[in-house]
Scaffold this active site. Structure first.
Site, short mmCIF file in Angstrom:
data_model
loop_
_atom_site.label_atom_id
_atom_site.label_comp_id
_atom_site.label_asym_id
_atom_site.label_seq_id
_atom_site.Cartn_x
_atom_site.Cartn_y
_atom_site.Cartn_z
N ASN A 55 -4.77 6.40 -1.46
CA ASN A 55 -3.92 6.96 -0.41
C ASN A 55 -3.24 8.26 -0.83
OD1 ASN A 55 -4.34 5.26 1.78
ND2 ASN A 55 -2.94 3.72 0.97
N GLU A 93 -6.96 -1.86 -6.39
CA GLU A 93 -6.15 -1.01 -7.26
C GLU A 93 -5.15 -1.89 -8.00
OE1 GLU A 93 -5.87 3.28 -5.05
OE2 GLU A 93 -4.70 1.65 -4.16
N SER A 106 0.82 -1.21 0.00
CA SER A 106 0.00 0.00 0.00
C SER A 106 0.86 1.26 0.00
CB SER A 106 -0.91 0.02 1.23
OG SER A 106 -0.14 0.03 2.42
N HIS A 143 -3.56 -4.11 -5.06
CA HIS A 143 -3.76 -3.54 -3.74
C HIS A 143 -5.20 -3.73 -3.30
CE1 HIS A 143 -4.08 0.15 -0.94
NE2 HIS A 143 -3.71 -0.92 -0.26
#
Length: 504
Positions: free
Chosen positions: A194, A156, A123, A144
């Protein structure tokens, strides 16, 4: 390129919570699954744990007993990496250390077939860097998953600099075949979620550090006005302050300490104190048995004004005019070229948060941006020391008459929701302009990955072409550090001609 065939075994290396979740997803989808962990016995424990979760699904009628039994026959722990030689996909979910991951994939490359897809669930690390040590990095990709992997739909699919299109496509289609919602993105710090989610936390912490509001009030405004499922403080307590800060710090460092991603000093002190959130019993909030629940600041009852004068509509807050009339308060509308304000009987003004501050104007109260003013149950107001008490009382009474709780916060540009949403929108436009992902995938990722009420581009369209830009431009004028400087992509969007409407 189609998804991985169901007859092809899938391996998961690393059997912690995330590894077990990914294994369960592949298993329920119909693949044989192999589990490996460097710690002796952990893979077998993981098999038992996955079996127990499948039992619970059967008990809840979410899985048939026959499907569970069939799945368990396909699940097997292994004692050595060499036992993964026949796998068509290996997903790694081990310690977030570059050297550890590089070493693992270097060993796997010597074991698996040339057409085996290698994937990392990292991540925070660079997919390109992890795969850079491989002889054939073209088959290496990021997958991910979000925790808990069996429940959250988003995956992802991250292409490193050397990832082949065929590998990324196969990974994408495999995730979709597993019942997930994949989004494609380039290898950038934080990937999509993120990267773009950082302002949600950062701006809430900035409001707190400026002493404009306490955590409970900020969280309540984000939830009850902004439409977010959780506020930034309660959410980071749930995630773990150390985990959240680590991701923020990683993104900041990976962007060469870009000021837009600067971590919070207040959060750093919280981590240093050992108050990591729910898992330690104390974070921003106290979770000890019997601890008093922190309540948001809510203004005392005030009398509503008899009338208001609306100058130039209210832009994204135009719905308020109908609500005010429905509450029995008279509204007189006056045309203004640039007006987006309500004039109160006292002569004071009520203005939608625009990145400026009350202290700059005579007798102004700002109100925060809402996802939906009709359904919002709380609205934040801000005023300076120069705002008359009567104006603030009338503004408070107005929103209370609409059925809203009112939280009065300090005189801070952009308030709470407006500044966070503007920065999220800005990072989204910047990411798309730089080829990280498509607008559609960004919106999907933010709705599914962090449960935002709207994707950034959906929110931008709802607000209007130049609203986010104008908020940030005003905030940048007041804080020229670069943190709030609108991106070139947002600037272009704000000033581009809309050919469909013939307006700019």
């Amino acid at each position: 390129m189609t998804a991985l065939d169901l007859s092809s075994p899938v391996a998961v290396v690393g059997t912690g919570t995330m590894g077990q979740g990914i294994a369960q997803v592949a298993l329920v989808a119909g693949h044989p699954v192999r589990l490996y962990d460097t710690v002796p016995g952990r893979a077998r424990d993981a098999v038992a744990a996955i079996g127990a979760r499948l039992d619970r699904l059967v008990a809840k009628d979410r899985l048939s007993a026959a499907a569970r039994d069939a799945a368990l026959t396909r699940l097997r722990p292994v004692d050595a990496l060499t036992e993964l030689a026949e796998c068509g996909l290996v997903v790694e979910a081990v310690l977030e250390r570059l050297d550890v991951k590089q070493r693992l994939f270097g060993e796997l490359e010597e074991i698996v077939a040339e057409d085996c897809l290698l994937a990392t669930n990292t991540s925070s690390l660079s997919v390109t860097a992890i795969g850079g040590a491989l002889r054939h990095p073209g088959r290496f990709v990021g997958l991910h998953f979000f925790n808990p992997a069996p429940l959250l739909p988003l995956v992802e699919v991250v292409s490193g600099f050397a990832t082949d299109v065929t590998s990324a496509t196969r990974a994408y289609e495999t995730a979709r075949a597993w019942g997930k919602t994949p989004v494609a993105c380039a290898d950038t710090p934080g990937f999509i979620v993120n990267r773009i989610a950082r302002p949600f936390y950062a701006e809430a912490f900035a409001v707190y550090e400026a002493q404009a509001a306490d955590p409970a009030t900020i969280d309540a405004v984000l939830r009850e006005c902004g439409g977010f499922k959780m506020g930034a403080f309660e959410l980071t307590d749930l995630i773990g302050q150390d985990v959240n800060e680590s991701v923020t710090h990683s993104v900041w460092q990976s962007f060469f300490q870009d000021v837009r991603f600067t971590p919070s000093l207040a959060q750093r002190r919280l981590v240093e104190s050992g108050r990591l959130g729910r898992k330690t019993g104390h974070g921003w909030y106290d979770y000890a048995d019997g601890a008093e629940r922190a309540e948001p600041h809510t203004a005392e009852k005030e009398q509503p004004p008899a009338y208001v004068i609306a100058e130039g509509g209210l832009g994204p807050a135009a719905e308020l005019l109908a609500l005010i009339r429905e509450a029995g308060i008279r509204v007189r509308e006056e045309e203004e070229d640039h007006g987006t304000r309500l004039v109160l009987p006292s002569g004071g003004q009520l203005v939608l948060a625009d990145g400026q501050t009350s202290v700059e104007f005579r007798d102004v109260v700002y109100f925060d941006l809402a996802l939906d003013y009709r359904t919002a149950t709380r609205v934040a107001l801000s005023a300076s020391q120069d705002t008359s008490p009567q104006t603030l009382a009338e503004a408070t009474g107005l929103f209370q008459a609409l059925g809203k709780d009112v939280s009065v916060i300090g005189d801070i540009p952009g308030m709470i929701v407006a500044r966070a949403v503007a920065r999220i929108i800005d990072l989204a436009y910047d990411a798309v302009a730089k080829g990280v992902a498509t607008e559609e995938d960004v919106d999907t990722a933010m709705r599914l990955g962090v449960n935002y009420p709207l994707g950034p581009f959906e929110w931008s369209r709802r607000l209007g072409r130049d609203v986010a830009f104008d908020i940030l431009d005003e905030m940048h004028e007041r804080d020229p550090s670069g943190r709030y400087a609108p991106s070139l992509a947002l600037y272009r969007h704000a000033y581009a001609t809309d050919k469909r409407e013939g307006t700019s």
